[in-house]
Design a protein around this motif. Structure first.
Motif, PDB file in Angstrom:
ATOM      1  N   LEU A 312       3.881  -1.579   3.465  1.00  0.00           N
ATOM      2  CA  LEU A 312       3.129   0.056   3.842  1.00  0.00           C
ATOM      3  C   LEU A 312       1.764  -0.140   4.539  1.00  0.00           C
ATOM      4  O   LEU A 312       1.545   0.633   5.413  1.00  0.00           O
ATOM      5  N   HIS A 313       1.041  -0.977   3.876  1.00  0.00           N
ATOM      6  CA  HIS A 313      -0.438  -1.113   4.326  1.00  0.00           C
ATOM      7  C   HIS A 313      -0.091  -1.634   5.778  1.00  0.00           C
ATOM      8  O   HIS A 313      -1.106  -1.336   6.753  1.00  0.00           O
ATOM      9  N   LEU A 314       0.853  -2.689   5.999  1.00  0.00           N
ATOM     10  CA  LEU A 314       0.878  -3.231   7.333  1.00  0.00           C
ATOM     11  C   LEU A 314       1.525  -2.258   8.398  1.00  0.00           C
ATOM     12  O   LEU A 314       1.048  -2.001   9.542  1.00  0.00           O
ATOM     13  N   ALA A 315       2.174  -1.036   7.892  1.00  0.00           N
ATOM     14  CA  ALA A 315       2.370   0.094   8.806  1.00  0.00           C
ATOM     15  C   ALA A 315       1.287   1.258   8.846  1.00  0.00           C
ATOM     16  O   ALA A 315       1.634   2.234   9.421  1.00  0.00           O
ATOM     17  N   ASP A 316       0.117   0.920   8.060  1.00  0.00           N
ATOM     18  CA  ASP A 316      -0.861   1.799   8.069  1.00  0.00           C
ATOM     19  C   ASP A 316      -0.759   3.103   7.464  1.00  0.00           C
ATOM     20  O   ASP A 316      -0.985   4.224   7.999  1.00  0.00           O
ATOM     21  N   ILE A 317       0.239   2.956   6.301  1.00  0.00           N
ATOM     22  CA  ILE A 317       0.630   4.395   5.694  1.00  0.00           C
ATOM     23  C   ILE A 317       0.259   4.347   4.413  1.00  0.00           C
ATOM     24  O   ILE A 317       0.396   3.304   3.593  1.00  0.00           O
ATOM     25  N   ASP A 318      -0.256   5.630   3.802  1.00  0.00           N
ATOM     26  CA  ASP A 318      -0.565   5.798   2.503  1.00  0.00           C
ATOM     27  C   ASP A 318       0.452   5.676   1.637  1.00  0.00           C
ATOM     28  O   ASP A 318       1.281   6.575   1.561  1.00  0.00           O
ATOM     29  N   PRO A 319       0.355   4.656   0.772  1.00  0.00           N
ATOM     30  CA  PRO A 319       1.654   4.804  -0.342  1.00  0.00           C
ATOM     31  C   PRO A 319       1.768   5.775  -0.896  1.00  0.00           C
ATOM     32  O   PRO A 319       2.943   6.214  -1.405  1.00  0.00           O
ATOM     33  N   LYS A 320       0.715   6.640  -1.277  1.00  0.00           N
ATOM     34  CA  LYS A 320       0.758   7.975  -2.116  1.00  0.00           C
ATOM     35  C   LYS A 320       1.246   9.145  -1.350  1.00  0.00           C
ATOM     36  O   LYS A 320       1.440  10.138  -1.757  1.00  0.00           O
ATOM     37  N   GLY A 321       1.271   9.013   0.054  1.00  0.00           N
ATOM     38  CA  GLY A 321       1.740  10.164   0.861  1.00  0.00           C
ATOM     39  C   GLY A 321       3.376  10.474   0.769  1.00  0.00           C
ATOM     40  O   GLY A 321       4.065   9.516   0.193  1.00  0.00           O
ATOM     41  N   THR A 322       3.685  11.521   1.358  1.00  0.00           N
ATOM     42  CA  THR A 322       5.157  11.957   1.177  1.00  0.00           C
ATOM     43  C   THR A 322       5.541  11.759   2.644  1.00  0.00           C
ATOM     44  O   THR A 322       5.014  11.738   3.837  1.00  0.00           O
ATOM     45  N   TYR A 323       6.735  11.605   2.787  1.00  0.00           N
ATOM     46  CA  TYR A 323       7.602  11.140   3.889  1.00  0.00           C
ATOM     47  C   TYR A 323       7.458  12.343   4.897  1.00  0.00           C
ATOM     48  O   TYR A 323       7.311  11.994   6.072  1.00  0.00           O
ATOM     49  N   GLY A 324       7.529  13.510   4.470  1.00  0.00           N
ATOM     50  CA  GLY A 324       7.498  14.626   5.386  1.00  0.00           C
ATOM     51  C   GLY A 324       6.338  14.757   6.113  1.00  0.00           C
ATOM     52  O   GLY A 324       6.143  15.237   7.340  1.00  0.00           O
TER      53      GLY A 324
END
Length: 412
Positions: A312-324
């Motif tokens: 998730l970090h590699l994709a620059d996405i917050d692990p606590k975020g929601t998919y939507g």
């Protein structure tokens, strides 16, 4: 010269022991020379001490695993395939089985069982085993072998088998002696590379994922010229890289490329073969059933949490975020990373960590029907000293035994 024999075998590993037994069974007087205090040191460590002797593949399938030079083994396997090897060990008191239907082990799952049986057979056949004998030179007259010179003695024989192994596991005696001996007599060796070992990565995040084994990982080289190089199996992340069965197999292909390129981009499918579309459907399904959950939970359904966090970090996405709430481009980036995680192989620890050597004595200079040198009459080779190596799974040990058996027949 000192004492004379029908045959001198240089090297007390699997190939050398088998060649000595084969010749002694044919009534030949045999001297087996080993530079270490005991024979079979590397055999003792094989398969983590469990001794994966061979596997159940047909000869055709077996040879294919060795690549374009695999056909060189045809005559040796024709004389001594996995069935013959199983029968050989049964005859000397060792039962074997294939618990996974593929890899064949002694039922004791202990290399000590194998070594004891081989030592007993050597003793029963009156093979003279002399340890702490480092061979310094193969003695020949014109193009015929006549004996060997060690650090302390000289022995004569019209036939000599070189079974000295490669450069892997130097702590178990590997120093490349056989290559030097062969070169002195005019043989050529290919480039020598360490193989079957852990690999180091440029990516520092791997050290955070050391707790778990990732099953059914596919690795491939991310260079157009070499993208057909692939391997599949279990992977383990380490403090500075990757290891595990898939890495051991892949390292055979990687080390020559590392020597050429310095570092190497690879891709790893860590999701048991799931492709982009399947991963997309997985995320959509998770989002539909639990739209308010953190996206980390969706990824943890596929992979261990430490690895899920890093991807998730590699994709620059917050692990606590929601998919939507994730943008379409971020979702696409995540799916691509889940399907093929990028890694950069930066190095390895060389021969000290290598189980086998890639490269060896040029096969064109060895008769595959006999294992005899095409340059020097009475000189034979067997095992890892030749330019032939295979993947994990009993391939290299079967080849050692088969080539040792064929060499030991002393065919002309």
């Amino acid at each position: 010269m000192n004492k004379s024999f029908d045959l001198i075998v240089v090297g007390g590993g699997a190939a050398g022991i088998m060649s000595a037994i084969t010749s002694a069974r044919d009534g030949k007087s045999v001297l087996l020379l080993e530079k270490l205090p005991k024979i079979a040191a590397k055999l003792k460590a094989t398969g983590g001490g469990r001794c994966n002797l061979t596997n159940t593949l047909s000869n055709e399938e077996f040879m294919a695993k060795f690549g374009r030079d695999g056909r060189f083994m045809q005559d040796a396997l024709g004389e001594f395939d996995h069935r013959a090897l199983k029968q050989f060990f049964k005859d000397i008191g060792v039962e074997t089985h294939a618990p996974d239907g593929f890899r064949i082990f002694p039922t004791s799952h202990s290399s000590s069982t194998i070594i004891s049986a081989l030592e007993n057979e050597l003793h029963n056949l009156h093979v003279e085993v002399s340890c702490l004998q480092k061979v310094q030179k193969l003695i020949h007259v014109e193009n015929k072998i006549v004996g060997v010179k060690t650090s302390s003695d000289t022995f004569s024989a019209p036939k000599v088998i070189v079974a000295t192994g490669g450069l892997g596991y130097p702590t178990l005696g590997a120093q490349g002696d056989g290559y030097d001996m062969a070169r002195e007599l005019g043989h050529k060796t290919t480039e020598l590379y360490p193989a079957m070992m852990p690999l180091k990565t440029k990516d520092e995040w791997v050290k955070n994922c050391r707790a778990d084994t990732i099953a059914k990982v596919e690795l491939r080289v991310d260079l157009k010229k070499h993208n057909k190089l692939r391997a599949t199996g279990d992977l383990i992340f380490t403090n500075n890289g990757i290891r595990g069965p898939v890495v051991l197999d892949f390292a055979r292909e990687i080390t020559p490329l590392l020597s050429k390129y310095g570092e190497l981009p690879i891709l790893a499918n860590l999701t048991k073969g799931m492709n982009e579309e399947q991963l997309n459907q997985h995320l959509k399904k998770e989002a539909e059933s639990n739209p308010h959950a953190e996206i980390l939970k969706y990824i943890c359904a596929l992979l261990p949490e430490p690895l899920s966090l890093e991807l998730l970090h590699l994709a620059d996405i917050d692990p606590k975020g929601t998919y939507g709430k994730i943008s379409g481009s971020s979702k696409a980036k995540l799916i691509n990373i889940l399907a093929w995680t990028p890694l950069t192989i930066s190095g390895h620890d060389g021969f000290k960590m290598a189980m086998i050597t890639r490269g060896g004595i040029n096969l064109k200079e060895i008769n595959p029907k006999t294992m005899q040198s095409r340059l020097i009459y009475g000189l034979y080779f067997c095992g890892e000293v030749m330019n032939l190596d295979g993947p994990c799974g009993g391939y290299n040990l079967q080849w050692s035994f088969a080539s040792g058996h064929l060499a030991g027949l002393l065919k002309k």
